[in-house]
Motif scaffolding. Sequence first.
Motif, PDB file in Angstrom:
ATOM      1  N   SER A  23      52.181  52.348  45.810  1.00  0.00           N
ATOM      2  CA  SER A  23      51.278  52.072  44.506  1.00  0.00           C
ATOM      3  C   SER A  23      51.764  50.601  43.806  1.00  0.00           C
ATOM      4  O   SER A  23      53.221  50.239  44.186  1.00  0.00           O
ATOM      5  N   ALA A  24      51.385  50.251  43.208  1.00  0.00           N
ATOM      6  CA  ALA A  24      51.537  48.590  42.020  1.00  0.00           C
ATOM      7  C   ALA A  24      53.285  49.129  40.945  1.00  0.00           C
ATOM      8  O   ALA A  24      53.755  48.335  41.403  1.00  0.00           O
ATOM      9  N   VAL A  85      41.953  41.454  50.212  1.00  0.00           N
ATOM     10  CA  VAL A  85      41.829  40.899  48.555  1.00  0.00           C
ATOM     11  C   VAL A  85      40.573  39.453  47.958  1.00  0.00           C
ATOM     12  O   VAL A  85      40.086  39.419  48.309  1.00  0.00           O
ATOM     13  N   ASN A  86      40.030  39.975  46.564  1.00  0.00           N
ATOM     14  CA  ASN A  86      39.181  39.683  45.756  1.00  0.00           C
ATOM     15  C   ASN A  86      39.496  38.598  44.945  1.00  0.00           C
ATOM     16  O   ASN A  86      40.400  38.397  44.819  1.00  0.00           O
ATOM     17  N   ASN A  91      34.815  40.313  36.475  1.00  0.00           N
ATOM     18  CA  ASN A  91      35.703  41.943  36.476  1.00  0.00           C
ATOM     19  C   ASN A  91      35.704  41.824  35.170  1.00  0.00           C
ATOM     20  O   ASN A  91      35.633  42.779  34.521  1.00  0.00           O
ATOM     21  N   LEU A  97      38.437  45.382  34.712  1.00  0.00           N
ATOM     22  CA  LEU A  97      38.588  45.433  36.623  1.00  0.00           C
ATOM     23  C   LEU A  97      39.663  43.712  36.697  1.00  0.00           C
ATOM     24  O   LEU A  97      39.305  42.813  35.533  1.00  0.00           O
ATOM     25  N   PRO A  98      41.394  44.019  37.209  1.00  0.00           N
ATOM     26  CA  PRO A  98      41.564  42.127  37.038  1.00  0.00           C
ATOM     27  C   PRO A  98      40.560  41.939  37.619  1.00  0.00           C
ATOM     28  O   PRO A  98      39.649  41.927  38.683  1.00  0.00           O
ATOM     29  N   MET A 101      42.288  41.753  43.195  1.00  0.00           N
ATOM     30  CA  MET A 101      42.490  43.460  43.439  1.00  0.00           C
ATOM     31  C   MET A 101      42.524  42.902  45.419  1.00  0.00           C
ATOM     32  O   MET A 101      42.249  41.524  45.491  1.00  0.00           O
ATOM     33  N   ASP A 119      50.092  48.048  47.551  1.00  0.00           N
ATOM     34  CA  ASP A 119      49.374  47.393  46.364  1.00  0.00           C
ATOM     35  C   ASP A 119      49.158  45.965  46.213  1.00  0.00           C
ATOM     36  O   ASP A 119      50.021  45.633  46.476  1.00  0.00           O
ATOM     37  N   THR A 121      47.616  43.176  44.557  1.00  0.00           N
ATOM     38  CA  THR A 121      47.999  42.290  43.724  1.00  0.00           C
ATOM     39  C   THR A 121      49.289  42.311  43.179  1.00  0.00           C
ATOM     40  O   THR A 121      49.586  40.653  42.483  1.00  0.00           O
ATOM     41  N   GLU A 122      50.509  43.524  42.750  1.00  0.00           N
ATOM     42  CA  GLU A 122      51.902  43.291  42.667  1.00  0.00           C
ATOM     43  C   GLU A 122      52.231  42.360  43.650  1.00  0.00           C
ATOM     44  O   GLU A 122      52.897  41.793  43.489  1.00  0.00           O
TER      45      GLU A 122
END
Length: 339
Positions: A23-24, A85-86, A91, A97-98, A101, A119, A121-122
């Motif tokens: 996870s992040a 990734v988007n 968002n 939302l970020p 992500m 994750d 993003t991190e």
Amino acid sequence: MTSSTSHTAALDGQVPDGTRIISAADVREYADMPAIIDGLQSAFRSYEGGDATMPPKSYVDLPEVNGDFRSMPAQVGEGAGVKWVNVHPDNPDRFGLPTVMGLVVYSDPESAYPLAVIDGTELTRFRTGAAAGVATRHLAPPDTDSLGLLGAGVQARTQLAAIATEFDLAEVVVSDLDESAIEAFVDKESHRDCEIVGGTPAELGRCDVISTTTPSRDPILDAEWIGEGTHINAMGADAPGKQELDPAILDSAAVVVDDWEQCSHSGEINVPVADGTFTRADVAATVGEVVTEDRSSLRTATTVFDSTGLAIQDIATAEQLYTAAEDVGAGEMIDIVSS
């Protein structure tokens, strides 16, 4: 938390007992910046030497929602995988939302087993900072002790973390349009053994190293502010039309790119490339060449590292995170693939 068969054992023909979900929070806990910097340096060297595979980044454009998806596959080191990734700028306002992500699927090349879902993003934040760490290691003046940060967001913090790994910093100057962001940055980084102050973009020019992390479409750093021998990590531009540097800086600097195709499309050089004032012949080196060959002469020049982010960086960082999490049994184990 459940322990699994080691990564090395998986490569020896044993099938892991599940896929590890990292996870992040796990990424923040187990990311080791010095190890990631070293891993990225090895990845750049492997790619330069033909020992890594990285197909072009592909895009799924979604103009109807003002967004896109990007697929970034690679094989490097002991792993292979893909980052999905988007970039959806609306968002935060529409969904809370970020803007960006992502997820990374990290697999064992020998068996193709999905070792981890991480994750992204991190992970991206750490690998982006680490890329600047690699470039700064090789291109900054040997006596570097000051860092200027254009932008005071999350990426500015990972820039500081990476560059402080490479050099003993006495002063950090941070500039942002939002004064409260500067105050928050100074507060969050107050544990560091250096002076951290707010400043104007012009005041960043007195620093040995500058990292830019804004989404600007208009140049912010003026060429006349930049001293001879300054190293600049241009990290913010990630789409056509974005630029943070006065084009005159590029005219006089030794420009190092992570990848010509990506940089010419969406990196700091994309605008002058589009208008024909910067060509491939104007690139001094790729970062792979810098870490593989003796380019120490560049330390006396003004240098710009144009970083767009490569899939090999994601997979090298995923390897560090997977190994660290596996060593302590962190992350949730799930059965995705049936044997």
